[in-house]
Design a protein around this motif. Structure first.
Motif, PDB file in Angstrom:
ATOM      1  N   THR A   1     -49.654  -8.572   2.764  1.00 14.48           N
ATOM      2  CA  THR A   1     -48.685  -7.488   2.630  1.00 14.48           C
ATOM      3  C   THR A   1     -47.556  -7.875   1.686  1.00 14.48           C
ATOM      4  OG1 THR A   1     -49.213  -6.766   4.872  1.00 14.48           O
ATOM      5  CG2 THR A   1     -47.159  -5.961   3.929  1.00 14.48           C
ATOM      6  N   THR A   2     -47.086  -9.099   1.779  1.00 13.39           N
ATOM      7  CA  THR A   2     -46.048  -9.583   0.876  1.00 13.39           C
ATOM      8  C   THR A   2     -46.531  -9.557  -0.564  1.00 13.39           C
ATOM      9  OG1 THR A   2     -45.176 -11.009   2.609  1.00 13.39           O
ATOM     10  CG2 THR A   2     -44.550 -11.539   0.359  1.00 13.39           C
ATOM     11  N   SER A   3     -47.740 -10.019  -0.780  1.00  6.02           N
ATOM     12  CA  SER A   3     -48.310 -10.019  -2.124  1.00  6.02           C
ATOM     13  C   SER A   3     -48.511  -8.597  -2.636  1.00  6.02           C
ATOM     14  CB  SER A   3     -49.636 -10.775  -2.124  1.00  6.02           C
ATOM     15  OG  SER A   3     -50.156 -10.879  -3.412  1.00  6.02           O
ATOM     16  N   LEU A   4     -48.927  -7.685  -1.768  1.00  2.00           N
ATOM     17  CA  LEU A   4     -49.124  -6.294  -2.160  1.00  2.00           C
ATOM     18  C   LEU A   4     -47.802  -5.640  -2.544  1.00  2.00           C
ATOM     19  CD1 LEU A   4     -51.057  -3.802  -2.298  1.00  2.00           C
ATOM     20  CD2 LEU A   4     -50.356  -3.350   0.053  1.00  2.00           C
ATOM     21  N   ILE A   5     -46.761  -5.852  -1.765  1.00  4.01           N
ATOM     22  CA  ILE A   5     -45.456  -5.256  -2.070  1.00  4.01           C
ATOM     23  C   ILE A   5     -44.895  -5.813  -3.375  1.00  4.01           C
ATOM     24  CG2 ILE A   5     -43.058  -5.145  -1.274  1.00  4.01           C
ATOM     25  CD1 ILE A   5     -44.204  -4.958   1.582  1.00  4.01           C
ATOM     26  N   ALA A   6     -45.016  -7.124  -3.575  1.00  4.77           N
ATOM     27  CA  ALA A   6     -44.544  -7.728  -4.821  1.00  4.77           C
ATOM     28  C   ALA A   6     -45.355  -7.219  -6.014  1.00  4.77           C
ATOM     29  CB  ALA A   6     -44.619  -9.242  -4.742  1.00  4.77           C
ATOM     30  N   GLY A   7     -46.668  -7.037  -5.837  1.00  5.08           N
ATOM     31  CA  GLY A   7     -47.504  -6.522  -6.915  1.00  5.08           C
ATOM     32  C   GLY A   7     -47.150  -5.087  -7.280  1.00  5.08           C
ATOM     33  N   ILE A   8     -46.864  -4.264  -6.294  1.00  2.83           N
ATOM     34  CA  ILE A   8     -46.452  -2.884  -6.570  1.00  2.83           C
ATOM     35  C   ILE A   8     -45.114  -2.870  -7.298  1.00  2.83           C
ATOM     36  CG2 ILE A   8     -45.695  -0.740  -5.459  1.00  2.83           C
ATOM     37  CD1 ILE A   8     -47.878  -1.231  -3.357  1.00  2.83           C
ATOM     38  N   TRP A   9     -44.174  -3.727  -6.860  1.00  3.92           N
ATOM     39  CA  TRP A   9     -42.879  -3.802  -7.533  1.00  3.92           C
ATOM     40  C   TRP A   9     -43.061  -4.228  -8.989  1.00  3.92           C
ATOM     41  CZ3 TRP A   9     -39.688  -7.086 -10.150  1.00  3.92           C
ATOM     42  CH2 TRP A   9     -38.351  -6.718 -10.258  1.00  3.92           C
ATOM     43  N   LEU A  10     -43.943  -5.209  -9.220  1.00  7.00           N
ATOM     44  CA  LEU A  10     -44.191  -5.656 -10.590  1.00  7.00           C
ATOM     45  C   LEU A  10     -44.814  -4.553 -11.436  1.00  7.00           C
ATOM     46  CD1 LEU A  10     -45.468  -9.266  -9.900  1.00  7.00           C
ATOM     47  CD2 LEU A  10     -43.396  -8.646 -11.136  1.00  7.00           C
ATOM     48  N   LEU A  11     -45.714  -3.767 -10.855  1.00  6.96           N
ATOM     49  CA  LEU A  11     -46.297  -2.655 -11.607  1.00  6.96           C
ATOM     50  C   LEU A  11     -45.262  -1.590 -11.949  1.00  6.96           C
ATOM     51  CD1 LEU A  11     -49.745  -2.102  -9.867  1.00  6.96           C
ATOM     52  CD2 LEU A  11     -49.326  -2.831 -12.213  1.00  6.96           C
ATOM     53  N   LEU A  12     -44.323  -1.376 -11.055  1.00  9.37           N
ATOM     54  CA  LEU A  12     -43.282  -0.390 -11.323  1.00  9.37           C
ATOM     55  C   LEU A  12     -42.251  -0.893 -12.332  1.00  9.37           C
ATOM     56  CD1 LEU A  12     -42.666   1.002  -7.729  1.00  9.37           C
ATOM     57  CD2 LEU A  12     -43.854   2.121  -9.621  1.00  9.37           C
ATOM     58  N   HIS A  13     -42.199  -2.185 -12.549  1.00 10.23           N
ATOM     59  CA  HIS A  13     -41.247  -2.775 -13.488  1.00 10.23           C
ATOM     60  C   HIS A  13     -41.967  -3.519 -14.617  1.00 10.23           C
ATOM     61  CE1 HIS A  13     -38.780  -2.156  -9.887  1.00 10.23           C
ATOM     62  NE2 HIS A  13     -37.787  -1.989 -10.739  1.00 10.23           N
ATOM     63  N   LEU A  14     -43.044  -2.947 -15.114  1.00 11.52           N
ATOM     64  CA  LEU A  14     -43.810  -3.601 -16.184  1.00 11.52           C
ATOM     65  C   LEU A  14     -43.004  -3.883 -17.451  1.00 11.52           C
ATOM     66  CD1 LEU A  14     -47.395  -2.078 -16.039  1.00 11.52           C
ATOM     67  CD2 LEU A  14     -46.715  -4.430 -15.675  1.00 11.52           C
ATOM     68  N   PRO A  15     -42.107  -2.987 -17.886  1.00  7.92           N
ATOM     69  CA  PRO A  15     -41.311  -3.344 -19.076  1.00  7.92           C
ATOM     70  C   PRO A  15     -40.444  -4.583 -18.867  1.00  7.92           C
ATOM     71  CG  PRO A  15     -41.165  -1.002 -18.659  1.00  7.92           C
ATOM     72  CD  PRO A  15     -41.881  -1.602 -17.490  1.00  7.92           C
ATOM     73  N   ASP A  16     -39.969  -4.779 -17.646  1.00  6.88           N
ATOM     74  CA  ASP A  16     -39.163  -5.965 -17.361  1.00  6.88           C
ATOM     75  C   ASP A  16     -40.014  -7.233 -17.375  1.00  6.88           C
ATOM     76  OD1 ASP A  16     -36.976  -4.282 -17.010  1.00  6.88           O
ATOM     77  OD2 ASP A  16     -37.481  -3.952 -14.909  1.00  6.88           O
ATOM     78  N   VAL A  17     -41.243  -7.136 -16.879  1.00  5.44           N
ATOM     79  CA  VAL A  17     -42.154  -8.286 -16.920  1.00  5.44           C
ATOM     80  C   VAL A  17     -42.514  -8.600 -18.369  1.00  5.44           C
ATOM     81  CG1 VAL A  17     -44.424  -9.138 -16.210  1.00  5.44           C
ATOM     82  CG2 VAL A  17     -43.076  -7.759 -14.633  1.00  5.44           C
ATOM     83  N   ALA A  18     -42.770  -7.572 -19.155  1.00 10.61           N
ATOM     84  CA  ALA A  18     -43.100  -7.785 -20.562  1.00 10.61           C
ATOM     85  C   ALA A  18     -41.912  -8.349 -21.335  1.00 10.61           C
ATOM     86  CB  ALA A  18     -43.550  -6.472 -21.193  1.00 10.61           C
ATOM     87  N   ARG A  19     -40.702  -7.953 -20.946  1.00  7.57           N
ATOM     88  CA  ARG A  19     -39.504  -8.454 -21.620  1.00  7.57           C
ATOM     89  C   ARG A  19     -39.346  -9.962 -21.401  1.00  7.57           C
ATOM     90  NH1 ARG A  19     -33.869  -7.798 -19.632  1.00  7.57           N
ATOM     91  NH2 ARG A  19     -34.938  -6.886 -17.867  1.00  7.57           N
ATOM     92  N   ILE A  20     -39.767 -10.454 -20.238  1.00  8.25           N
ATOM     93  CA  ILE A  20     -39.671 -11.896 -19.977  1.00  8.25           C
ATOM     94  C   ILE A  20     -40.669 -12.674 -20.824  1.00  8.25           C
ATOM     95  CG2 ILE A  20     -40.208 -13.639 -18.223  1.00  8.25           C
ATOM     96  CD1 ILE A  20     -38.756 -12.020 -16.231  1.00  8.25           C
TER      97      ILE A  20
END
Length: 85
Positions: A15-34
């Motif tokens: 569940t922790t991994s799923l919630i973090a994965g959903i958050w990362l999908l919703l913030h893809l531009p921020d992940v790409a910016r890093i």
């Protein structure tokens, strides 16, 4: 060890991994910016949107990867042990 402990631990890790994965999908531009190369300017920022901090993105990446790796390690431990017997 109670028989419900390992499945509950695995469920909480998943569940922790799923919630973090959903958050990362919703913030893809921020992940790409890093991970974008500095100075290339491939990603254009929108001035009206607030971005997630680098620390928040790294924390979500650590939670996501740590969750599924711990889940896999726990699964291997349970399969290889006599805890089910």
């Amino acid at each position: 060890m109670p028989p419900w402990l390992l499945p509950a631990l695995m469920g909480s890790l998943a569940t922790t991994s799923l919630i973090a994965g959903i958050w990362l999908l919703l913030h893809l531009p921020d992940v790409a910016r890093i991970f974008a190369a500095a100075g290339r300017g491939v990603i254009i920022r929108n001035s009206g949107r607030k971005y997630a901090s680098h620390g928040a993105v790294w924390f979500a990446l650590i939670l996501f990867n740590g969750g599924w790796i711990a889940c896999l390690a726990l699964w291997i431990f349970v399969i290889g042990s006599d805890s089910a017997a």
